[in-house]
Scaffold this motif. Structure first.
Motif, PDB file in Angstrom:
ATOM      1  N   ALA A 222      40.836  16.251 -33.054  1.00  0.00           N
ATOM      2  CA  ALA A 222      39.142  16.893 -33.410  1.00  0.00           C
ATOM      3  C   ALA A 222      38.314  17.307 -32.328  1.00  0.00           C
ATOM      4  CB  ALA A 222      38.798  15.574 -34.267  1.00  0.00           C
ATOM      5  N   ILE A 223      38.676  16.311 -31.206  1.00  0.00           N
ATOM      6  CA  ILE A 223      37.811  17.303 -29.680  1.00  0.00           C
ATOM      7  C   ILE A 223      38.858  17.954 -29.372  1.00  0.00           C
ATOM      8  CG2 ILE A 223      37.785  16.606 -27.121  1.00  0.00           C
ATOM      9  CD1 ILE A 223      37.436  12.959 -28.651  1.00  0.00           C
ATOM     10  N   GLN A 224      40.113  18.347 -29.420  1.00  0.00           N
ATOM     11  CA  GLN A 224      40.578  19.768 -29.041  1.00  0.00           C
ATOM     12  C   GLN A 224      40.059  21.101 -29.589  1.00  0.00           C
ATOM     13  OE1 GLN A 224      44.866  19.991 -27.261  1.00  0.00           O
ATOM     14  NE2 GLN A 224      45.615  21.088 -28.588  1.00  0.00           N
ATOM     15  N   GLU A 225      40.023  20.145 -30.762  1.00  0.00           N
ATOM     16  CA  GLU A 225      39.713  21.761 -32.074  1.00  0.00           C
ATOM     17  C   GLU A 225      38.621  22.083 -31.155  1.00  0.00           C
ATOM     18  OE1 GLU A 225      41.102  22.745 -34.907  1.00  0.00           O
ATOM     19  OE2 GLU A 225      39.879  23.802 -35.315  1.00  0.00           O
ATOM     20  N   SER A 226      37.591  20.849 -31.532  1.00  0.00           N
ATOM     21  CA  SER A 226      36.008  21.641 -30.790  1.00  0.00           C
ATOM     22  C   SER A 226      36.394  22.591 -29.323  1.00  0.00           C
ATOM     23  CB  SER A 226      34.785  20.841 -30.793  1.00  0.00           C
ATOM     24  OG  SER A 226      34.912  20.284 -32.116  1.00  0.00           O
ATOM     25  N   PHE A 227      36.818  21.760 -27.676  1.00  0.00           N
ATOM     26  CA  PHE A 227      36.718  22.670 -26.695  1.00  0.00           C
ATOM     27  C   PHE A 227      38.066  23.241 -26.118  1.00  0.00           C
ATOM     28  CE2 PHE A 227      34.624  18.195 -26.357  1.00  0.00           C
ATOM     29  CZ  PHE A 227      33.409  18.583 -25.785  1.00  0.00           C
TER      30      PHE A 227
ATOM     31  N   GLN B 152      28.248  15.979 -25.294  1.00  0.00           N
ATOM     32  CA  GLN B 152      29.692  16.890 -26.629  1.00  0.00           C
ATOM     33  C   GLN B 152      30.295  15.440 -27.589  1.00  0.00           C
ATOM     34  OE1 GLN B 152      30.720  20.534 -26.219  1.00  0.00           O
ATOM     35  NE2 GLN B 152      28.757  21.303 -25.157  1.00  0.00           N
ATOM     36  N   VAL B 153      31.014  15.185 -26.489  1.00  0.00           N
ATOM     37  CA  VAL B 153      32.380  14.011 -27.687  1.00  0.00           C
ATOM     38  C   VAL B 153      31.636  13.198 -27.586  1.00  0.00           C
ATOM     39  CG1 VAL B 153      33.985  12.498 -26.061  1.00  0.00           C
ATOM     40  CG2 VAL B 153      33.897  15.073 -25.386  1.00  0.00           C
TER      41      VAL B 153
ATOM     42  N   LYS C 110      28.712  13.298 -29.605  1.00  0.00           N
ATOM     43  CA  LYS C 110      28.798  14.007 -31.198  1.00  0.00           C
ATOM     44  C   LYS C 110      29.847  14.242 -31.765  1.00  0.00           C
ATOM     45  CE  LYS C 110      26.790  18.094 -32.202  1.00  0.00           C
ATOM     46  NZ  LYS C 110      26.478  19.434 -31.650  1.00  0.00           N
ATOM     47  N   ILE C 111      31.106  14.765 -31.375  1.00  0.00           N
ATOM     48  CA  ILE C 111      32.315  14.700 -32.131  1.00  0.00           C
ATOM     49  C   ILE C 111      32.602  13.461 -32.107  1.00  0.00           C
ATOM     50  CG2 ILE C 111      34.664  15.398 -32.282  1.00  0.00           C
ATOM     51  CD1 ILE C 111      33.860  17.723 -29.669  1.00  0.00           C
TER      52      ILE C 111
ATOM     53  N   GLN D 209      31.198  12.186 -35.065  1.00  0.00           N
ATOM     54  CA  GLN D 209      31.071  13.364 -37.057  1.00  0.00           C
ATOM     55  C   GLN D 209      32.514  12.743 -37.397  1.00  0.00           C
ATOM     56  OE1 GLN D 209      30.884  17.153 -35.289  1.00  0.00           O
ATOM     57  NE2 GLN D 209      28.484  17.330 -35.864  1.00  0.00           N
TER      58      GLN D 209
END
Lengths: 516, 155
Positions: free
Chosen positions: B31-36, B10-11, B13-14, B17
């Motif tokens: 951005a990573i924190q936004e997803s996780f 997932q990381v 992938k982000i 992106q």
């Protein structure tokens, strides 16, 4: 400009559709108005066919929020501290107060905040109808040198806290040769007790964009950024929408090329409001202060000449161009021209935004606008200029609010935050609170601030716990002097002021806690 | 979110992106924190590789900013504003009430992982203080007696 026309048409159409049946009610729509309950009113009345809700920028009279207005025969009429069940009396027109008769608002001199309570934040056509973009048009008529000359005449000083002459900074950036130049709006309004930048971002975002475009034209910049603190999500969202609208209206262009403005959000660091730490953070690094010189106007973002100015500074510039520098210089005092946006908070009866010319006394502000103390409270101290600002006791209230008088008194205006503390405030705990704040927020680059703030906090904790001695007070004095003189930026340099003024004005409270 | 091989995918992938030019450590971590909901420490080497920085630089930025988290927060994050206007208006009492009610200290997550209690230095809501922020909902003029009702919405 096609978009503007379409917007106007759509609004007219809505008005016509509702004209016969619905009453237009104006509700304010910034973070604080919503926190006070404006959002609840909007939700409660959303489906009422007899009501047409219009959400405007806030007037900044937060003690009256949630506030509802409707059109009267002679201007707007307002209802204060409204609850959903008050709707019938508003619709029948009973019990309202003409907005012009609210002293808190009527006694202000609003220029930068003239649109507040009047326009929809994202309606570019309304912004233009009230004089918006005239300054930018003027800037396009003038040469860059002439724009900077107009700013010199205006005697505008940066409104973020450092109060540096704006024209001087622009001149340096203009004269520095570089492949790229940047304009950066500092929207990292971290000083507790201040919220005027947030109001501009949420309520009149095109004014900020216009000021930034004028700056870009003057220095020859290619790109701009707004560094917005993470704590202001609504401000960032409104500003992004405003940038999109400005771009659709083909406003984001300079010399035939596109001029992108990007909103970048921070991550909770107070010191990133310091201009060089802000630039480090914009580059994605730790927000650590850079040694100056070189100044950002020469070596800024990615090493390029960069103007970093506060949101309020940029928002002041359009009218300097449209009304002329001499107009701005005619307001205020000898060393402090123009108006100041003061933000009242704490135990004052009427917290809110006050725009007045420089020169009124602290007492006038607190009494005429602040309305005195909140019910049940007695005045103890007032702090001006955020968490690094000096404290004043009741004997210090005749000080005029202007840069020179404050400098003479060893104090700062900072970003215009005014917080009133009442008789229940424990000054030792407050002093500890200030030092703990600096210890938390120090970027760590320079020793006086990094170590000094931690030692200062420890000493105050010791006094608070009853283990302090008279020597500890002397030690705090020495430590404070060292931090003032040797810190790299204003965080360490100003941190001792609230602590030392607390000891100076309330010595008995500190001494009574000492070990005998 | 469970950490494991899945997390690394997932990381990655982000990171693909959010191509940021020029490379920007802070934006990437946000951005990573936004997803996780946080930044997994195990992901530091991949992030470093992708943005062309050292792992020390990534760790440095990660530890610098108060809003970047390396642990999974509770389902709801409560932040009590400690700014001066809130201080003058009794944020200390509101914070104590929250600590008692949640049986959690500042920085802690309640057992069951429902709430994380935290502070903030200023929400800019000074004229309507004291202020409590729960996730993205901002409450003004908060009284200690209102704490329980306020939290009930997050049941």
């Amino acid at each position: 400009m096609v978009v503007c026309c379409r917007l106007r048409w759509r609004r007219c159409w809505n008005d016509t559709a509702n004209m016969n049946s619905a009453t237009r009610l104006y509700l304010f729509n910034d973070t604080s108005a919503r926190a006070a309950g404006a959002g609840l009113l909007a939700d409660a009345w959303a489906d009422r066919p007899e009501v047409q809700l219009i959400r405007l920028s806030s007037r900044g009279a937060f003690f009256l929020e949630p506030m509802v207005e409707r059109d009267g025969l002679d201007g707007r009429v307002a209802w204060f501290n409204v609850a959903p069940e008050d709707l019938p009396s508003i619709l029948s027109g009973t019990g309202g107060t003409p907005v012009q008769a609210i002293p808190f608002l009527a006694n202000q001199t609003r220029y930068t905040f003239a649109n507040f309570g009047e326009t929809e934040p994202l309606a570019l056509d309304e912004y233009q109808a009230r004089g918006g973009l005239v300054g930018l048009e003027e800037a396009f008529r003038l040469t860059p040198d002439a724009i900077i000359e107009e700013l010199r005449i205006s005697q505008l000083r940066g409104r973020g806290g450092a109060a540096f002459p704006v024209w001087n900074k622009w001149k340096v950036a203009q004269q520095t040769k570089a492949r790229e130049k940047f304009v950066v709006a500092n929207a990292d309004e971290g000083d507790a007790g201040t919220y005027c930048d947030r109001l501009i971002l949420e309520g009149d975002p095109f004014r900020l964009l216009e000021g930034m475009l004028i700056c870009a034209r003057a220095i020859g910049a290619n790109r701009a950024f707004v560094y917005c603190r993470q704590e202001y999500p609504a401000a960032a969202a409104t500003l992004r929408a405003a940038i999109q609208k400005a771009d659709d209206a083909e406003l984001l262009e300079l010399n035939g090329e596109s001029f992108p403005i990007e909103v970048v959000e921070g991550a909770g660091s107070y010191v990133c409001g310091e201009e060089t730490a802000l630039l480090e953070s914009l580059e994605g690094k730790r927000g650590v202060v850079r040694a100056r010189p070189p100044y950002p106007a020469q070596v800024g973002l990615y090493g390029r000449p960069t103007i970093v100015s506060n949101v309020l500074t940029f928002a002041t510039i359009p009218q300097i161009l449209s009304r002329g520098g001499a107009w701005h210089a005619s307001l205020g005092t000898e060393q402090s021209r123009g108006t100041i946006a003061l933000q009242l908070g704490g135990r004052v009866k009427h917290p809110g935004l006050v725009e007045v010319p420089f020169g009124l006394s602290l007492r006038q502000i607190l009494e005429e606008f602040g309305g005195g103390m909140a019910p049940g409270s007695r005045f103890k101290a007032v702090q001006v200029g955020g968490p690094l600002g000096s404290l004043f006791p009741s004997t210090g209230l005749d000080l005029p609010i202007c840069y020179d008088a404050f400098a003479k008194a060893g104090a700062v205006l900072g970003h215009g935050g005014i917080v009133v503390y009442d008789h229940e405030t424990d000054m030792v705990d407050l002093a500890r609170h200030f030092m703990a704040f600096t210890a938390d927020e120090s970027c760590g680059k320079c020793t006086p601030c990094r170590i000094g703030s931690v030692r200062g906090r420890e000493i105050l904790e010791r006094i608070q716990a009853g283990g302090g001695t008279i020597d500890d007070l002397a030690l705090l004095g020495d430590l404070g002097e060292t931090m003032k003189l040797a810190s790299l930026c204003a965080l360490g340099g100003r941190a001792p002021y609230p602590v030392l003024t607390a000891i100076e004005h309330f010595p008995v409270e500190f001494r009574s806690k000492l070990k005998t | 979110m469970e950490q494991g091989p899945d997390m690394h995918e997932q990381v990655e992938k982000i990171l693909l992106q959010v191509r940021i030019d020029p490379p920007n450590i802070l934006k990437t971590l946000l951005a990573i924190q936004e997803s996780f909901g946080h930044v997994p420490v195990d992901a530091i080497p991949e992030i470093a590789h992708r943005v062309g920085a050292t792992t020390a630089q990534i760790a440095g930025v990660l530890s610098y900013y108060p809003d970047l988290r390396v642990t999974v927060p509770g389902r709801h994050v409560i932040r009590v504003c400690m700014g001066e206007s809130c201080y003058a208006n009794g944020c200390g009492r509101v914070l104590r009430e929250l600590q008692n009610y949640l049986r959690a200290d500042v920085g802690e997550t309640t057992s069951g992982g429902k709430f994380t209690l935290d502070t903030m230095s200023c929400a800019g809501n000074c004229a309507v203080s004291p202020t409590v922020l729960i996730d993205r909902d901002l409450y003004g003029r908060v009284l200690p007696s209102q704490v329980e009702t306020m939290l009930e919405r997050y049941r």
